[in-house]
Scaffold this motif. Structure first.
Motif, PDB file in Angstrom:
ATOM      1  N   MET A  88       0.789  -1.087  -0.391  1.00 56.23           N
ATOM      2  CA  MET A  88       0.138   0.055  -0.141  1.00 56.23           C
ATOM      3  C   MET A  88       0.864   1.427   0.146  1.00 56.23           C
ATOM      4  O   MET A  88       1.908   1.214   0.763  1.00 56.23           O
ATOM      5  N   ASP A  89       0.400   2.220  -0.664  1.00 59.17           N
ATOM      6  CA  ASP A  89       1.139   3.435  -0.728  1.00 59.17           C
ATOM      7  C   ASP A  89       0.985   4.507   0.428  1.00 59.17           C
ATOM      8  O   ASP A  89      -0.239   4.264   1.120  1.00 59.17           O
ATOM      9  N   ALA A  90       1.848   5.262   0.937  1.00 62.95           N
ATOM     10  CA  ALA A  90       1.734   6.082   2.046  1.00 62.95           C
ATOM     11  C   ALA A  90       0.847   7.344   1.442  1.00 62.95           C
ATOM     12  O   ALA A  90       0.851   7.685   0.232  1.00 62.95           O
ATOM     13  N   HIS A  91      -0.002   7.976   2.370  1.00 63.41           N
ATOM     14  CA  HIS A  91      -0.667   9.090   2.049  1.00 63.41           C
ATOM     15  C   HIS A  91      -0.347  10.262   3.076  1.00 63.41           C
ATOM     16  O   HIS A  91       0.027  10.053   4.224  1.00 63.41           O
ATOM     17  N   GLN A  92      -0.619  11.574   2.468  1.00 64.94           N
ATOM     18  CA  GLN A  92      -0.209  12.606   3.235  1.00 64.94           C
ATOM     19  C   GLN A  92      -1.309  13.815   2.967  1.00 64.94           C
ATOM     20  O   GLN A  92      -1.538  13.856   1.945  1.00 64.94           O
ATOM     21  N   LEU A  93      -1.479  14.436   4.005  1.00 63.03           N
ATOM     22  CA  LEU A  93      -2.259  15.578   4.052  1.00 63.03           C
ATOM     23  C   LEU A  93      -1.635  16.656   4.804  1.00 63.03           C
ATOM     24  O   LEU A  93      -1.066  16.464   5.716  1.00 63.03           O
ATOM     25  N   THR A  94      -1.496  17.895   3.907  1.00 60.85           N
ATOM     26  CA  THR A  94      -0.663  18.986   4.711  1.00 60.85           C
ATOM     27  C   THR A  94      -1.644  20.432   4.736  1.00 60.85           C
ATOM     28  O   THR A  94      -2.110  20.540   3.555  1.00 60.85           O
ATOM     29  N   LEU A  95      -1.800  20.972   5.528  1.00 59.70           N
ATOM     30  CA  LEU A  95      -2.882  22.260   5.801  1.00 59.70           C
ATOM     31  C   LEU A  95      -1.868  23.210   6.436  1.00 59.70           C
ATOM     32  O   LEU A  95      -1.194  23.021   7.501  1.00 59.70           O
ATOM     33  N   ALA A 135       1.980   1.070   8.868  1.00 59.14           N
ATOM     34  CA  ALA A 135       2.262   0.539  10.315  1.00 59.14           C
ATOM     35  C   ALA A 135       1.808   1.877  11.038  1.00 59.14           C
ATOM     36  O   ALA A 135       1.652   1.737  12.202  1.00 59.14           O
ATOM     37  N   VAL A 136       1.922   3.058  10.479  1.00 56.93           N
ATOM     38  CA  VAL A 136       1.690   4.315  11.556  1.00 56.93           C
ATOM     39  C   VAL A 136       0.868   5.366  10.921  1.00 56.93           C
ATOM     40  O   VAL A 136       0.982   5.665   9.657  1.00 56.93           O
ATOM     41  N   LEU A 137      -0.073   6.125  11.698  1.00 51.44           N
ATOM     42  CA  LEU A 137      -0.858   7.155  11.318  1.00 51.44           C
ATOM     43  C   LEU A 137      -0.152   8.154  12.330  1.00 51.44           C
ATOM     44  O   LEU A 137      -0.106   8.056  13.424  1.00 51.44           O
ATOM     45  N   ARG A 138       0.453   9.161  11.569  1.00 53.33           N
ATOM     46  CA  ARG A 138       1.356  10.278  12.400  1.00 53.33           C
ATOM     47  C   ARG A 138       0.800  11.583  12.016  1.00 53.33           C
ATOM     48  O   ARG A 138       0.276  12.025  10.975  1.00 53.33           O
ATOM     49  N   ILE A 197      -0.078   6.864  16.031  1.00 57.24           N
ATOM     50  CA  ILE A 197      -0.770   5.963  16.299  1.00 57.24           C
ATOM     51  C   ILE A 197       0.098   4.617  15.500  1.00 57.24           C
ATOM     52  O   ILE A 197      -0.209   4.579  14.400  1.00 57.24           O
ATOM     53  N   ASP A 198       0.178   3.410  16.287  1.00 55.96           N
ATOM     54  CA  ASP A 198       0.702   2.312  15.751  1.00 55.96           C
ATOM     55  C   ASP A 198      -0.427   1.189  15.299  1.00 55.96           C
ATOM     56  O   ASP A 198      -1.258   1.076  15.904  1.00 55.96           O
ATOM     57  N   LEU A 199      -0.537   1.253  14.085  1.00 57.68           N
ATOM     58  CA  LEU A 199      -1.724   0.559  13.115  1.00 57.68           C
ATOM     59  C   LEU A 199      -1.308  -1.029  13.362  1.00 57.68           C
ATOM     60  O   LEU A 199      -2.438  -1.670  13.176  1.00 57.68           O
ATOM     61  N   THR A 200      -0.496  -1.399  13.873  1.00 53.86           N
ATOM     62  CA  THR A 200       0.027  -2.909  13.819  1.00 53.86           C
ATOM     63  C   THR A 200      -0.431  -3.439  15.206  1.00 53.86           C
ATOM     64  O   THR A 200      -0.455  -4.741  15.477  1.00 53.86           O
TER      65      THR A 200
END
Length: 145
Positions: free
Chosen positions: A1-8, A72-75, A126-129
């Motif tokens: 799966m690809d990483a995703h990012q939102l920047t505001l 693995a992680v939501l940062r 948040i560790d998703l694993t």
């Protein structure tokens, strides 16, 4: 799966936390990873607390939010223009605020604040694993404000 990012980038106003929360939750849902409601609600609260703290100390500057999701992680990262690092303290029972870092510590697997060239960065992960050690009961649905 690809990483995703939102920047505001947000003006440091009282509406910043609400705008950040809504846009981030919409982005996370749009990434299609099927994250559980506990993770999404935890992220929503972390964003709210970190952005609210940044607005409080940004001295009318801007606040930036970055939300990154990989396997693995939501940062969640929030930057503001104040060099003052947050320090958790026991909140006074009479004060309205002062509990945000306790919520961050309870919801995140890791969190930290660090100085930057233009102020500071506060982040939480948040560790998703990992599986939660206990189920969190929510008797009322969380509503967006």
């Amino acid at each position: 799966m690809d990483a995703h990012q939102l920047t505001l980038s947000l003006p440091a106003t009282p509406a910043a936390a609400s705008k950040a929360r809504h846009q981030a939750v919409d982005a996370i849902a749009g990434w299609g990873w099927g994250l559980g409601t506990e993770v999404v609600h935890a992220a929503e609260l972390l964003i709210s607390e970190l952005v609210t703290n940044a607005v409080q100390y940004a001295d009318a500057g801007s606040v930036s939010l970055v939300v990154c999701l990989d396997e693995a992680v939501l940062r969640i990262e929030v930057c503001d223009t104040s060099p003052v690092l947050p320090h958790p303290a026991l909140p006074d029972a009479e004060r309205e605020g002062g509990r945000g870092l306790f919520l961050v510590a309870a919801l995140a697997d890791r969190y930290h604040a660090e100085p930057t060239e233009n102020g500071k960065r506060c982040w939480a992960e948040i560790d998703l694993t990992s599986k939660p050690s206990q189920e969190v009961a929510c008797f009322l649905p969380l509503q967006r404000s």
